[in-house]
Scaffold this active site. Structure first.
Site, PDB file in Angstrom:
ATOM      1  N   CYS A  96       0.674   3.188   3.655  1.00 54.36           N
ATOM      2  CA  CYS A  96       0.931   2.690   4.836  1.00 54.36           C
ATOM      3  C   CYS A  96       2.286   1.610   4.832  1.00 54.36           C
ATOM      4  O   CYS A  96       2.728   1.079   5.676  1.00 54.36           O
ATOM      5  CB  CYS A  96       0.061   2.184   5.802  1.00 54.36           C
ATOM      6  N   CYS A 151       0.977  -1.131   0.008  1.00 54.48           N
ATOM      7  CA  CYS A 151      -0.036  -0.080   0.178  1.00 54.48           C
ATOM      8  C   CYS A 151       0.752   1.268   0.016  1.00 54.48           C
ATOM      9  O   CYS A 151       1.792   1.370   0.880  1.00 54.48           O
ATOM     10  CB  CYS A 151      -0.865   0.068   1.121  1.00 54.48           C
ATOM     11  N   CYS A 171      -6.807  -1.554   1.549  1.00 57.10           N
ATOM     12  CA  CYS A 171      -6.006  -1.918   2.295  1.00 57.10           C
ATOM     13  C   CYS A 171      -6.419  -2.180   3.606  1.00 57.10           C
ATOM     14  O   CYS A 171      -7.168  -1.363   4.383  1.00 57.10           O
ATOM     15  CB  CYS A 171      -4.775  -0.662   2.613  1.00 57.10           C
ATOM     16  N   CYS A 181      -8.304  -5.886  -9.679  1.00 60.29           N
ATOM     17  CA  CYS A 181      -7.843  -4.756 -10.802  1.00 60.29           C
ATOM     18  C   CYS A 181      -7.672  -3.596  -9.728  1.00 60.29           C
ATOM     19  O   CYS A 181      -8.515  -3.033  -9.399  1.00 60.29           O
ATOM     20  CB  CYS A 181      -9.108  -4.361 -11.504  1.00 60.29           C
ATOM     21  N   CYS A 188      -4.971   0.436   6.469  1.00 59.18           N
ATOM     22  CA  CYS A 188      -5.176   1.865   6.689  1.00 59.18           C
ATOM     23  C   CYS A 188      -6.437   1.969   5.972  1.00 59.18           C
ATOM     24  O   CYS A 188      -7.040   3.521   6.021  1.00 59.18           O
ATOM     25  CB  CYS A 188      -3.953   2.851   6.103  1.00 59.18           C
TER      26      CYS A 188
END
Length: 157
Positions: free
Chosen positions: A74, A71, A119, A143, A122
């Site tokens: 984070c 991510c 995510c 995707c 976060c």
């Protein structure tokens, strides 16, 4: 007619069967101002406002080297190169996430329900999952917005 309406409204989308976390349930939380300080404007638009980057605009489309996609907000590990495939859609696509790396939600912005991927640490918007992926593996196509992720080659770990 009423039977048709009942059938339509009784159908459940796949997102309703998956874990969905509310914003307060994510281990990493920040204010909008704090996210704006650490993210680029494009990252903020996608990760925090559920935007979508232009297709074929991400450098991550061409990554084939072994490694981990994390991510961009984070650093949580979300996908591995070994599960990446060329979908032809213009966005980085995977047939599965790293276990525990993502959370699921639902999005109706286009007038129909889609399974949204966040995510798990976060809550940042990563993209969507569809049932048109490789049948030889999971049948799923995760995707993802490339701007929502960073790539860490195995050679750097």
């Amino acid at each position: 007619m009423s039977l048709v309406v009942m059938v339509i409204f009784s159908c459940n989308g796949n997102a309703q069967k998956k874990e969905f976390k509310t914003t307060s349930e994510y281990p990493i939380t920040k204010t909008e101002a704090e996210w704006k300080e650490i993210l680029t404007p494009q990252e903020f638009e996608v990760l925090r406002k559920s935007g979508t980057e232009r297709p074929f605009s991400s450098e991550l489309n061409n990554v084939e080297e072994p490694g981990t996609f994390v991510c961009a907000a984070c650093g949580n590990e979300v996908f591995k190169t070994e599960h990446k495939f060329e979908s032809g859609t213009g966005w980085p696509s995977f047939d599965r996430p790293i276990e525990g790396g993502v959370a699921y939600g639902s999005d109706t912005k286009l007038g129909y329900q889609r399974d949204e991927i966040h995510c798990a640490d976060c809550g940042g918007h990563l993209g969507h999952v569809f049932d048109d992926g490789p049948r030889a593996t999971t049948g799923k196509r995760y995707c993802m917005n490339g701007v929502a992720m960073k790539f860490i080659p195995d050679s750097k770990i």
